[in-house]
Design a protein around this motif. Structure first.
Motif, short mmCIF file in Angstrom:
data_model
loop_
_atom_site.label_atom_id
_atom_site.label_comp_id
_atom_site.label_asym_id
_atom_site.label_seq_id
_atom_site.Cartn_x
_atom_site.Cartn_y
_atom_site.Cartn_z
N SER A 100 -18.91 -47.69 12.30
CA SER A 100 -18.60 -48.94 12.23
C SER A 100 -19.76 -49.76 12.73
CB SER A 100 -17.43 -49.46 12.87
OG SER A 100 -17.44 -48.67 14.04
N ASN A 101 -21.00 -49.04 13.06
CA ASN A 101 -22.06 -49.97 13.93
C ASN A 101 -23.40 -49.48 13.10
OD1 ASN A 101 -24.13 -50.68 15.39
ND2 ASN A 101 -22.92 -50.02 17.37
N ASP A 102 -23.83 -50.34 12.14
CA ASP A 102 -25.19 -50.24 11.87
C ASP A 102 -26.34 -51.47 12.35
OD1 ASP A 102 -24.64 -52.42 10.83
OD2 ASP A 102 -24.42 -51.81 8.39
N GLY A 154 -27.69 -47.93 16.60
CA GLY A 154 -28.61 -46.90 16.30
C GLY A 154 -28.24 -45.49 16.91
N SER A 155 -29.04 -45.49 18.21
CA SER A 155 -28.93 -44.06 18.61
C SER A 155 -27.57 -43.80 19.72
CB SER A 155 -30.09 -44.03 19.91
OG SER A 155 -29.80 -44.87 20.79
N ARG A 166 -25.54 -47.11 21.18
CA ARG A 166 -23.90 -47.32 20.50
C ARG A 166 -23.07 -47.17 21.71
NH1 ARG A 166 -22.56 -43.36 17.72
NH2 ARG A 166 -24.45 -42.05 17.48
N ILE A 167 -23.37 -46.52 22.81
CA ILE A 167 -22.31 -46.47 23.97
C ILE A 167 -22.61 -47.46 25.00
CG2 ILE A 167 -21.85 -44.03 23.61
CD1 ILE A 167 -23.70 -43.73 26.24
N ARG A 168 -23.62 -48.23 24.63
CA ARG A 168 -24.03 -49.18 25.84
C ARG A 168 -23.02 -50.29 26.09
NH1 ARG A 168 -29.03 -50.10 27.24
NH2 ARG A 168 -29.92 -49.21 25.42
N PHE A 169 -22.23 -50.76 24.99
CA PHE A 169 -21.20 -51.73 25.14
C PHE A 169 -20.19 -51.28 26.08
CE2 PHE A 169 -17.07 -53.71 24.40
CZ PHE A 169 -17.53 -55.13 24.27
#
Length: 359
Positions: free
Chosen positions: A194-196, A203-204, A208-211
Motif C-alpha cells: 500500500s506504499n509506493d 521504499g526501503s 516504510r517503518i518511519r511513520f
C-alpha cells in the motif's frame, strides 16, 4: 511458572490476570463520543473479571474514524465522557486501556451491518469524507481512492496522535495502544502493498517503518513512563510480496528501543485477497516468535475461546497476555468460567452481588 491467572506487572501497573478484552468497534457513537452503550459494554467486561479492558479504536481526528459512528478522542468532550468509563473499570479491578487509531484509506465506510446493503463507502452527503493514505491506492473495489499525504500532513496527523495521548492520560486510562494494524493508516505505511512513495516515508524497510517509529516516539514522550505502552501490528500480510513476520520481529526490536512495552500481535487487513488460515489460535505463532526474538512482552489474539487453551499459551511462554474478542461478546464473564476450567477458583474476581451464582 506464570499461568492465566497470574498477575502481570507492567511498569507501575498490575494486571490481576493475563486476560484482556481486545479492542472491538461498536459503531455506536455520535460525533465520536462514548455513551451509555459503551459504558455498559466495557463496564460489564470489567465486572466479568478481565485484567485488561480495551476501549475500541478511538480516532485521533474526525477523518480517522472507520465509520461516522466510531469513537474519537479529538476533543475535550470526549475526554470527559471516557472518564466515567475508566473510573468504573478501575473500581471493579480492571486496567482501562485505549487504542488510538487512524483508519487512513479504510475510513469513511458504512457500519458492517450496513455494508451489504449500501456498499463500503459513505457519500459526503451521508456524513462521509475524503480518505487519505501514504499513496493513492484504494483498499478494494468500492472503497474511496485516498489522497496521498504530504510530509506536512503526515506531521499534522502525528500531532493529532500526540494530543490524543494527552487526552487519554487525562481521561484516566492506564495503558495506551498505538493501532498499527489491519490496513489502517500506520499499517498502510509499513506494508509494501500500500506504499509506493519515493520519499523518506516509502521504499526501503527503514523508510516504510518511519511513520510508525516517529509517531510512537512522539506519543511515548507524552505518556507517563510508569504506565505501559502497547503497539498493535499486523504481523503478516498473508500474501506474497507483503509484510512478513520477520519484518515484524525487526520492527518490534525498534519499538522496544522507543519505550514500547507490549506488542499486540494481530495480522492481515491490508488487502482483500489475502488467504488467511483462520483457526484456533492461528495468530499465536506470531506472538511466540516476536516474544522470543525481540525479547518483548507480547499479546496473543485470534480465535482463543477456551480457558485451557488460553492457560497453555501463558504456561508455555508463548505470550504474556491473551486477548479475546468475539468470545467476550458472547460472554462478558468468560474469565470467571475460565478460572473454574483451569482450577484457579481462588483467583475469581466475583463481585459480591454475583457471588451466589459462583458458589
Amino acid at each position: 511458572m506464570p499461568h492465566l491467572f497470574s498477575p502481570l506487572q507492567l511498569n507501575d501497573v498490575t494486571l490481576r490476570n493475563r486476560i484482556g478484552v481486545s479492542p472491538m468497534c461498536q459503531y455506536s457513537a455520535k460525533d465520536g463520543t462514548p455513551n451509555d452503550w459503551h459504558f455498559v459494554h466495557l463496564g460489564s467486561r470489567a465486572v466479568g473479571g478481565a485484567g485488561l479492558v480495551f476501549v475500541e479504536a478511538a480516532a485521533v481526528e474526525p477523518r480517522g474514524r472507520i465509520s461516522p459512528e466510531d469513537l474519537g478522542i479529538y476533543n475535550e468532550k470526549h475526554t470527559e465522557a471516557y472518564r466515567r468509563i475508566t473510573d468504573f473499570m478501575k473500581e471493579h479491578g480492571a486496567v482501562p486501556a485505549i487504542q488510538l487509531a487512524h483508519a487512513g484509506r479504510k475510513a469513511s465506510t458504512y457500519r458492517p451491518w450496513e455494508k451489504d446493503e449500501k456498499g463500503a463507502g459513505v457519500s459526503d452527503e451521508q456524513g462521509g469524507w475524503q480518505v487519505i493514505g501514504p499513496s493513492p491506492i484504494a483498499f478494494a473495489e468500492g472503497y474511496k481512492l485516498p489522497e496521498e499525504l504530504s510530509k506536512e500532513e503526515i506531521h499534522n496527523i502525528q500531532e493529532s496522535f500526540r494530543l490524543a495521548t494527552v487526552r487519554a492520560r487525562e481521561a484516566g486510562f492506564q495503558l495506551v495502544e498505538f493501532h498499527g494494524a489491519h490496513g489502517y493508516l500506520a499499517h498502510s505505511f509499513y506494508s509494501p502493498l500500500s506504499n509506493d512513495r519515493t520519499d523518506e516515508y516509502g521504499g526501503s524497510f527503514e523508510n516504510r517503518i518511519r511513520f510508525v517509529l516517529e509517531t510512537v516516539r512522539i506519543m511515548r514522550r507524552e505518556w507517563p513512563e510508569n504506565l505501559p505502552f502497547s503497539v498493535r501490528i499486523s504481523s503478516s500480510d498473508w500474501i506474497e510480496g507483503g509484510w512478513t513476520v520477520e519484518d515484524s520481529v525487526e520492527l518490534a526490536k525498534r519499538l522496544k528501543n522507543e519505550g514500547v512495552d507490549i506488542i499486540d500481535c494481530s495480522s492481515g487487513g491490508n488487502t482483500p485477497d489475502a488467504v488467511i488460515p483462520a483457526g484456533a489460535g492461528y495468530q499465536v505463532p506470531f506472538a511466540e516468535k516476536i516474544r522470543a526474538e525481540a525479547d518483548i512482552y507480547t499479546a496473543a489474539v485470534g480465535m482463543i475461546t477456551q480457558g485451557m487453551q488460553a492457560d497453555e499459551l501463558i504456561r508455555n511462554g508463548r505470550a504474556d497476555i491473551v486477548l479475546l474478542a468475539r468470545e467476550m461478546l458472547r460472554d462478558p464473564y468468560w474469565p470467571l468460567r475460565a478460572a473454574q476450567e483451569v482450577h484457579q477458583t481462588d483467583s475469581l474476581a466475583v463481585p459480591p452481588q454475583y457471588e451466589r451464582g459462583w458458589q
